[in-house]
Scaffold this active site. Sequence first.
Site, PDB file in Angstrom:
ATOM      1  N   SER A  55       7.244  -7.935   9.450  1.00 18.18           N
ATOM      2  CA  SER A  55       7.072  -6.521   9.116  1.00 18.18           C
ATOM      3  C   SER A  55       7.746  -5.522  10.047  1.00 18.18           C
ATOM      4  O   SER A  55       7.807  -4.334   9.735  1.00 18.18           O
ATOM      5  CB  SER A  55       5.583  -6.185   9.022  1.00 18.18           C
ATOM      6  OG  SER A  55       5.086  -6.581   7.764  1.00 18.18           O
ATOM      7  N   LYS A  62       3.308   3.559  13.474  1.00 17.63           N
ATOM      8  CA  LYS A  62       2.878   3.014  12.179  1.00 17.63           C
ATOM      9  C   LYS A  62       1.407   3.345  11.962  1.00 17.63           C
ATOM     10  O   LYS A  62       0.601   3.252  12.908  1.00 17.63           O
ATOM     11  CB  LYS A  62       3.105   1.499  12.178  1.00 17.63           C
ATOM     12  CG  LYS A  62       2.905   0.820  10.837  1.00 17.63           C
ATOM     13  CD  LYS A  62       3.193  -0.685  10.949  1.00 17.63           C
ATOM     14  CE  LYS A  62       3.081  -1.399   9.617  1.00 17.63           C
ATOM     15  NZ  LYS A  62       3.394  -2.840   9.745  1.00 17.63           N
ATOM     16  N   SER A 119       6.439  -4.482   6.186  1.00 19.86           N
ATOM     17  CA  SER A 119       5.572  -3.367   5.876  1.00 19.86           C
ATOM     18  C   SER A 119       5.805  -2.133   6.758  1.00 19.86           C
ATOM     19  O   SER A 119       5.347  -1.046   6.404  1.00 19.86           O
ATOM     20  CB  SER A 119       4.117  -3.808   6.030  1.00 19.86           C
ATOM     21  OG  SER A 119       3.845  -4.115   7.382  1.00 19.86           O
TER      22      SER A 119
END
Lengths: 482, 488
Positions: free
Chosen positions: B178, B79, B154
Amino acid sequence: MDYETVIGLEIHVQLLTQSKMFCGCSTRFGAPPNTQTCPVCLGLPGALPVINRRAVELGLRAALVLHCTVHPTSQFHRKNYYYPDLPKNYQISQYQYLEHPPLATDGYLEIEVDGQRRRVGIRRVHLEEDTGKLVHPEEGNVSWVDYNRSGVPLMEIVTYPDLRSPQEARAFLLKLRQVLQYAEVSTGRMEEGTLRCDANVSLRRPGEPLGVRTEVKNMNSIRSVERALAYEVARQRELLERGEAVVQETRHWDERRGVTFASRSKEEAEDYRYFPEPDLVPVEVTPEWLEEVRRGVPELPDARRDRIMAQYALGRYDAELLVQTRATADFFEAAVAAHPSPKAIANWMLGEVSAYLNEHNLEIEQLRITPAQLAELVRLVEDGTISGRIAKDVIAEMLQTGDSPRSIVDRQGLVQISDEAALRETVEAVIQDNPGPVRDVLAGKEKAVAFLVGQVMRRTQGRANPALVQRLLRERLGLLGG
Amino acid sequence: MRELVGRPYHELRARLGKDLSVRELVEAYLDAIEAFDGQVRAYLTVTADQAREQARALDDRLARKEPLPPLAGMPVAVKDNLCTRGVRTTCGSRILESFVPPYDATAVERLREAGAVVLGKTNLDEFAMGSSTENSGFFPTRNPWRLDHVPGGSSGGSAAAVAAGEALAALGSDTGGSIRQPACLCGVVGLKPTYGRVSRYGLVAFASSLDQIGPLALDVRDCALVLQAISGRDPRDSTSVEVPVPNFAASLEAGVRGLRVGVPTEFFGEGLQPEVRHAVLDAVRVLEGLGAVVEEVTLPTLEYALPTYYLIACAEASSNLARYDGVAYGYRSPRARDLYTLYARTRAEGFGPEVKRRIMLGTFALSAGYYEGFYKKAQQVRTLVRRDFDRCFEKVDVLATPTSPVAGFRLGERTTDPLQMYLADVYTIPVNLAGLPGISVPCGFVDGLPVGLQVVGRPFDEVTVLRVAYAYEQATDWHRHRCPLFRG
């Protein structure tokens, strides 16, 4: 009716650690800009602070010598504000909440002013990180930031408004500095910024509630704190006597003009939005750790004064002066270790050495001579190599050049003349040239002997052994030994 | 490529050095990125050269018959809020568009040490603030199962990459769901470890007291393998905890017989899509069929979790994001004229609307006069939420809940209504507030969109969480389903 002065101090002290408060970067002073930085003290994304255990220990040490209550659990907070010298735009500090006490609270420091001893209350002792430094070059429309200082460990000490005069404020700072230096918590040099002081000052009628205070900043020596406070007290008194109100504001001290002036006032008080620092776990101080810190506290000034009096048979006054700074006491004891004549060494230190330091506005750490050299000088006097009179010239030379007394004596041929044959000639010449005084001596005027001795000393540039001269003169003039 | 991609690592590992090289595995995944990412848009940065170099080094070790590290050759995605040395780390924000960190996050460093090959950096909602990856400052990522749907967020890029066969596993971060919510929406496994299990060093902070890094993978075993590599105390993160790291994969097969599974009533109330409720309750019955003892429990504070979370997370974010000011790194507005406009313009132009909304909310919650009523009150409620969980765990070993209240939503469907968007995390947020471990495993489909079962455990009891998830996974075949992209 007179006013009472009320002063409280906020002191920032740089802790004597090798590394910064929350990272491993060096705290060394004077390195090229931004060479002592890392992701943590630059506030790069993702970097996290880790508490420097040594900094906490020094904070605890200070808390102990200031007789504070150390809290078993204390919490760091974030103080949020924007400024380019603050890379994260928040400062990690400790803030006083009921649930989140700072490292230590409610202590005192005893000061002595005009022979009166007083306890000045310490409100709190807490730890925080320093900011970077802005540099504004003279040319170009830019500013630079040096982050070397960013994250350097600081301790904030806040007093209660217990001080009653600028002189007391000065005495407090001197005592605080002395204690912190002795405890090896800080170098405590205002001139170098390792000790900084802001002051809150107000006036009131005795017995009445506290008056409106101003905060005075930008004082860079203990002397300037005293001067700034004296100015501010006078300014406030004048306002009050004219029936005007004191405005609560921050005022800057202008050292050159000797005045304080109001800095641009903010329309509203800054809101720092303190909240507990979630990147750090609370500081837990166990009784065992605190005890370990307590055992590690070096000898403090009062204890050292008492020991020096006992160990070296010195008077309280001399001992008090010798422990004024830790460096002075260290110098003294090192010299005595090299040559055990404490009284003579103390005399030199409190006389010539001290006068030299005052005259040149220096600290003892800046001396060119070593304790061993001072000890050597004393030995040269005691073994008769040089006279006490010559020794004064030698030490002046030593202080200037840092040369050893032996080499100065040799270089300048200052060895005391104890050769009777050589001195007899000079004595004879002085008698020939001073018939008047000689008559006086023969008439029983003892003072004239001293005059004649002085003449001999003068002709030998002070190198003659005074006791020998005295004897030779008396023998020559047929007087009995004095 | 087709043959390799989409197979879990634990099935491939034994073949390494025999009929499979690391290079082949990595190339297969780089090909998949090439083939699918134009549609999915999971990646912000692909580091193909670095990946190939790493693959070569690992193949050399294979050739020398050196013992291989545990994740040797595993092609992973990271990420883009995890710092990678020398590779730009944007956080999905224009304000960090060109930021290149001089260091690796601890989790990334540990993944590399374990032999994983980093393929690139995945898309996310700006600074991990969002539940759909539509708040990315660059472009939205799409759900590989249905490209007009969001992948969740996210960590939407990480979840979509794993689902689309563009990475074998990925790292995400989970502040309020997330990792788990996008894993759920993309039909993969995602685990949020206990707060303190994985070092946060190098994770660009959103909300420091809630953030935790964790793995996304094709199945529970791969998930356990990645967790193994990144777990453990790190002296650079004071909030990482000194507790033993057990062998997570070792006890996967212990089964759930006699294990007590709590079903919290409040997680099955209003707002839960009926089909999702159905799938999750079916999953609970599967666990019961495997010998687990199912019990109803209550978590009365659930209704306060969402507002509590948004106060705490935004308060911390308002301070964490203060450093993006245009002074030392990152975007600086060319229109800055003085110090004030340097700050104001840089931040106005650099941050997107959701980030600004949360900074303002958080700043307000910490302001003098509001702190007591908002931030402090929220901390008190957080304690109550934690106590609710503690009480549950006196009676049961794990909790089973839906991960997301709905089986996905279309791009643009919720962007105009932040509160609707916030509700996407209503079942995951309380787990962060309490700092507990939680996993999402696929448990069905609704209209071709995956549904997830969330299993939550006691602090540092990832072993049991993984064990329950594994037992469920092995009893079903949801985890073997692959998205339509694979079918070509």
